[in-house]
Scaffold this active site. Structure first.
Site, short mmCIF file in Angstrom:
data_model
loop_
_atom_site.label_atom_id
_atom_site.label_comp_id
_atom_site.label_asym_id
_atom_site.label_seq_id
_atom_site.Cartn_x
_atom_site.Cartn_y
_atom_site.Cartn_z
N LEU A 254 0.48 -1.34 -0.07
CA LEU A 254 0.34 0.12 -0.21
C LEU A 254 1.49 1.59 -0.33
O LEU A 254 2.05 1.66 0.73
CB LEU A 254 -1.35 -0.01 0.70
CG LEU A 254 -2.26 1.14 1.02
CD1 LEU A 254 -3.56 0.57 0.60
CD2 LEU A 254 -2.65 0.71 2.86
N ILE A 255 0.15 1.88 -0.67
CA ILE A 255 2.01 3.54 -0.80
C ILE A 255 1.16 4.15 0.42
O ILE A 255 -0.20 4.82 0.85
CB ILE A 255 1.23 4.24 -2.16
CG1 ILE A 255 1.26 3.09 -3.33
CG2 ILE A 255 1.90 5.54 -2.44
CD1 ILE A 255 2.63 2.76 -3.51
N ASN B 18 -2.21 4.40 -11.13
CA ASN B 18 -1.68 2.55 -10.29
C ASN B 18 -2.00 2.55 -12.00
O ASN B 18 -3.61 2.48 -12.55
CB ASN B 18 -2.28 1.73 -9.51
CG ASN B 18 -2.33 0.60 -9.49
OD1 ASN B 18 -0.75 -0.02 -9.15
ND2 ASN B 18 -2.85 0.32 -9.44
N HIS C 273 -3.40 -1.62 -12.65
CA HIS C 273 -4.64 -2.96 -12.13
C HIS C 273 -5.42 -3.87 -13.58
O HIS C 273 -5.49 -2.88 -14.62
CB HIS C 273 -5.44 -2.21 -11.61
CG HIS C 273 -6.11 -3.48 -10.72
ND1 HIS C 273 -5.39 -4.09 -9.33
CD2 HIS C 273 -6.98 -3.90 -10.92
CE1 HIS C 273 -5.73 -5.43 -9.34
NE2 HIS C 273 -7.00 -5.47 -9.93
#
Length: 232
Positions: A41-42, A56, A58
């Site tokens: 997790l950022i 991101n 995905h």
């Protein structure tokens, strides 16, 4: 190795939560930050460096199939359509506003490894097109519809175990959701076997699921399933 060969600056992602990592990013003053295939997790202090410009990529059509191993479950479920989603990063996994999506069909007999390669190619295509939009500042996003959201659990070793009471089609999907890293796992006389190449034979049988019905001249093994037959 690729970064070194092309003189690209490389940081250790394990230190993403450290203040030194954050300071390095601030010093670099990036125009955009792209995230791809990153399992952690950022943290909020990184997200706040460039508001709404951490993007991101995905490998699913969000909000469906959030989480770390969507392609395995997409194959396991027998789905025929998937895609890549570019979205803004927020403080949860795969929940940020959607910027763009690229859909593509999944061919019959596609396995996990093949789908990963296609996903990589489609990600590169989407990233290139998104850069063009970013340069022209034509960027529009929309919130994800939570009504259609789903999270996929991590694919574990128990998910590779074959239950012969399932249909031959479901068992085939189990095998292909792991290939080429492994295959579907079964046992004969307590000896473990990994099944790589399988074929569904749509033919009724009265044998107990898991029974070896026949071994043909090419040493292909026919096994009874809960529905139909699996050729190994």
């Amino acid at each position: 190795k690729i970064a070194k060969k092309n003189n690209i600056l490389l940081f250790n992602p394990r230190k993403i939560r450290s203040e030194s990592f954050r300071k390095k990013l601030i010093e670099l003053n990036p125009d955009y930050i792209f995230v791809c295939g990153f399992g952690s997790l950022i943290p909020k202090n990184i997200i706040n460096i460039k508001d709404k410009f951490i993007i991101n990529f995905h490998p699913s059509l969000l909000p469906k199939h959030r989480g770390g191993t969507p392609n395995r479950w997409i194959i396991r479920n027998g789905e025929t359509l998937t895609g890549i989603t570019a979205h803004f990063v927020d403080e949860k996994f795969d929940t940020g506003e959607i910027i763009a999506q690229k859909k593509f069909s999944i061919q019959n007999n596609c396995d996990y490894g093949q789908l990963q390669k296609i996903s990589d190619q489609q990600t590169a295509w989407l990233m290139k097109n998104l850069l063009i939009k970013l340069k022209s500042k034509k960027l529009v996003s929309k919130k994800q519809n939570e009504k259609y959201s789903s999270y996929e659990k991590s694919f574990r070793s128990k998910d590779a175990i074959i239950d012969w009471r399932l249909s031959s089609n479901e068992i085939k999907r189990i095998c292909y959701s792991i290939k080429p890293l492994s295959g579907g796992i079964t046992k004969i006389n307590n000896k473990k076997f990994c099944l790589w190449e399988v074929e569904e034979i749509k033919r009724k049988n009265r044998h107990k699921p898991g029974t070896i019905i026949k071994i043909d001249n090419l040493k292909n093994i026919m096994v009874s399933c809960g529905k139909n037959i699996l050729k190994i």
